[in-house]
Design a protein around this motif. Structure first.
Motif, PDB file in Angstrom:
ATOM      1  N   GLU A   1      -1.885   8.383   5.932  1.00  0.00           N
ATOM      2  CA  GLU A   1      -2.177   8.381   4.493  1.00  0.00           C
ATOM      3  C   GLU A   1      -2.225   6.960   3.942  1.00  0.00           C
ATOM      4  O   GLU A   1      -3.100   6.621   3.141  1.00  0.00           O
ATOM      5  CB  GLU A   1      -1.110   9.192   3.756  1.00  0.00           C
ATOM      6  N   VAL A   2      -1.285   6.127   4.383  1.00  0.00           N
ATOM      7  CA  VAL A   2      -1.211   4.766   3.844  1.00  0.00           C
ATOM      8  C   VAL A   2      -2.406   3.928   4.303  1.00  0.00           C
ATOM      9  O   VAL A   2      -3.021   3.216   3.505  1.00  0.00           O
ATOM     10  CB  VAL A   2       0.117   4.098   4.262  1.00  0.00           C
TER      11      VAL A   2
ATOM     12  N   GLN B   1      -5.745   5.810   2.831  1.00  0.00           N
ATOM     13  CA  GLN B   1      -5.834   6.039   1.384  1.00  0.00           C
ATOM     14  C   GLN B   1      -5.114   4.946   0.585  1.00  0.00           C
ATOM     15  O   GLN B   1      -5.692   4.344  -0.307  1.00  0.00           O
ATOM     16  CB  GLN B   1      -5.226   7.408   1.032  1.00  0.00           C
ATOM     17  N   GLY B   2      -3.847   4.712   0.917  1.00  0.00           N
ATOM     18  CA  GLY B   2      -3.052   3.756   0.146  1.00  0.00           C
ATOM     19  C   GLY B   2      -3.608   2.349   0.173  1.00  0.00           C
ATOM     20  O   GLY B   2      -3.600   1.647  -0.840  1.00  0.00           O
TER      21      GLY B   2
ATOM     22  N   LYS C   1       2.599   5.722  -7.172  1.00  0.00           N
ATOM     23  CA  LYS C   1       1.466   5.858  -8.094  1.00  0.00           C
ATOM     24  C   LYS C   1       1.574   4.950  -9.310  1.00  0.00           C
ATOM     25  O   LYS C   1       1.282   5.354 -10.441  1.00  0.00           O
ATOM     26  CB  LYS C   1       1.339   7.319  -8.568  1.00  0.00           C
TER      27      LYS C   1
ATOM     28  N   ALA D   1       0.828  -1.209   0.000  1.00  0.00           N
ATOM     29  CA  ALA D   1       0.000   0.000   0.000  1.00  0.00           C
ATOM     30  C   ALA D   1       0.860   1.256   0.000  1.00  0.00           C
ATOM     31  O   ALA D   1       0.548   2.246  -0.671  1.00  0.00           O
ATOM     32  CB  ALA D   1      -0.934  -0.005   1.218  1.00  0.00           C
ATOM     33  N   TRP D   2       1.959   1.231   0.755  1.00  0.00           N
ATOM     34  CA  TRP D   2       2.882   2.379   0.791  1.00  0.00           C
ATOM     35  C   TRP D   2       3.502   2.624  -0.585  1.00  0.00           C
ATOM     36  O   TRP D   2       3.543   3.762  -1.066  1.00  0.00           O
ATOM     37  CB  TRP D   2       3.973   2.118   1.834  1.00  0.00           C
TER      38      TRP D   2
ATOM     39  N   GLU E   1      -6.555   2.162  -2.141  1.00  0.00           N
ATOM     40  CA  GLU E   1      -6.085   2.198  -3.539  1.00  0.00           C
ATOM     41  C   GLU E   1      -5.552   0.827  -3.956  1.00  0.00           C
ATOM     42  O   GLU E   1      -5.847   0.341  -5.055  1.00  0.00           O
ATOM     43  CB  GLU E   1      -4.983   3.251  -3.693  1.00  0.00           C
ATOM     44  N   LEU E   2      -4.777   0.198  -3.086  1.00  0.00           N
ATOM     45  CA  LEU E   2      -4.198  -1.106  -3.396  1.00  0.00           C
ATOM     46  C   LEU E   2      -5.282  -2.160  -3.559  1.00  0.00           C
ATOM     47  O   LEU E   2      -5.302  -2.911  -4.540  1.00  0.00           O
ATOM     48  CB  LEU E   2      -3.230  -1.515  -2.285  1.00  0.00           C
TER      49      LEU E   2
ATOM     50  N   ARG F   1       2.332   1.663  -3.505  1.00  0.00           N
ATOM     51  CA  ARG F   1       1.264   2.097  -4.421  1.00  0.00           C
ATOM     52  C   ARG F   1       0.947   3.577  -4.208  1.00  0.00           C
ATOM     53  O   ARG F   1       0.788   4.340  -5.166  1.00  0.00           O
ATOM     54  CB  ARG F   1       0.014   1.244  -4.174  1.00  0.00           C
ATOM     55  N   HIS F   2       0.883   4.005  -2.958  1.00  0.00           N
ATOM     56  CA  HIS F   2       0.524   5.389  -2.639  1.00  0.00           C
ATOM     57  C   HIS F   2       1.642   6.362  -3.001  1.00  0.00           C
ATOM     58  O   HIS F   2       1.371   7.455  -3.520  1.00  0.00           O
ATOM     59  CB  HIS F   2       0.205   5.499  -1.151  1.00  0.00           C
ATOM     60  N   GLN F   3       2.893   5.969  -2.767  1.00  0.00           N
ATOM     61  CA  GLN F   3       4.013   6.883  -2.991  1.00  0.00           C
ATOM     62  C   GLN F   3       4.425   6.979  -4.456  1.00  0.00           C
ATOM     63  O   GLN F   3       4.745   8.062  -4.950  1.00  0.00           O
ATOM     64  CB  GLN F   3       5.222   6.435  -2.161  1.00  0.00           C
TER      65      GLN F   3
END
Length: 323
Positions: free
Chosen positions: A303-304, A307-308, A225, A218-219, A311-312, A221-223
């Motif tokens: 955030e992770v 949000q992350g 993109k 997830a980290w 998203e994942l 994916r979030h960082q």
């Protein structure tokens, strides 16, 4: 020194602390925080040992609230509070107060600890095992500056992470995230070196019972993109129940950080020699000490997790990948 106080009250515990301080010279000066550990009866010692070790870096008062997980106080069982005070060599650089509450006495955890908190000092609450679905709304969570959980100790780690995500408030954190510090530092260091090419795809693998693996994916994916493929392995696949490896794909070839054997990872990059790196699974003491170094909210974790992770899971679910 250990002082047992059977069938006692918070007031008697406070008086005993004063007496110990006057007679033995144990003082609360220099204590920087109060750590409240919430456990089930009989499961206190590992957490106390970790807190004692961490106290050498963070002098503190440790209050252990130990209750019967199956008794919510409504059974009519008689209320009883047994306490134990540990100071000196039995408490590291802290003073430890163990509260074992039975029956109705266990139903008001905030009331049990309020009179024992250090005045004008931050309060950190740690649930080493089972934790409320919404820790910030719990009795003890409401009085805490930081709230620490550990999804890896839950029956369903992924479900535990989703609960943390749904109820996240600034100040929450999870040891599943803290265990990623060495992995995140190593991956960031690799990407901070030439040729600075963009990452186009990521593959993360780890044990199916490892929430840290899910948070690492997830980290990334979030960082970065970019798409992250997430796969699970059995514990026997690499002799570990944690993260197995990460593959970052770039135009000039893949960067691989893979832990095939416990505590040692292999780093391979295009046109560079392969390196073996120490990458052990972090113990309770290291995780707790790191979290106590900062008493402000961990914004990146926030955030992770909020949000992350979504998203994942959304990306992998739509692609039909296992998560």
């Amino acid at each position: 020194m250990i002082v047992d106080l059977p069938d006692t009250t918070t007031s008697k515990i406070s008086k005993s602390l004063v007496k110990i301080r006057e007679e033995g010279g144990a003082v609360a000066l220099g204590r920087v925080l109060t750590l409240v550990i919430v456990t089930s009866l009989g499961e206190e010692e590992d957490a106390i040992e970790a807190a004692n070790d961490a106290s050498r870096e963070h002098p503190m008062r440790v209050i252990v609230v130990s209750t019967d997980a199956h008794d919510d106080g409504s059974t009519g069982r008689g209320a009883r509070l047994d306490a134990q005070i540990r100071v000196g060599g039995d408490a590291g650089a802290s003073e430890v107060i163990v509260l074992r509450a039975y029956g109705a006495a266990a139903s008001d955890q905030e009331g049990l600890v309020t009179g024992l908190l250090l005045s004008d000092a931050p309060v950190v609450v740690w649930w080493p095992g089972a934790a409320p679905d919404d820790v910030s709304a719990s009795d003890l969570g409401r009085i805490a500056t930081r709230r620490i959980t550990d999804s890896s100790n839950q029956e369903n780690p992924k479900e535990a992470l989703l609960k943390r995500a749904a109820s996240y408030k600034p100040g929450d954190t999870d040891f599943a995230w803290t265990r990623l510090t060495l992995w995140r530092a190593q991956l960031a260091a690799v990407l901070d070196q030439p040729p600075y090419l963009p990452v186009t795809a990521i593959d993360v693998s780890g044990a199916s019972d490892s929430p840290s693996t899910l948070l690492l994916a997830a980290w990334l994916r979030h960082q970065l993109k970019v798409p992250v493929a997430y796969g699970t392995l059995s514990r026997a696949a690499n002799g570990s129940s944690g993260i197995h490896g990460v593959v970052l794909t770039r135009e000039n070839g893949p960067i691989e950080l893979v832990r095939d054997i416990p505590n040692v990872a292999r780093l391979s990059q295009p046109k560079q020699p392969t390196h073996d790196l120490a990458l052990p699974r972090r113990n309770l003491r290291d995780c707790l000490a790191e979290e106590l170094r900062r008493l402000d909210p961990d914004d990146l974790y926030g955030e992770v997790i909020s949000q992350g992770l979504a998203e994942l899971l959304e990306t992998n679910d739509s692609a039909g990948d296992p998560v």
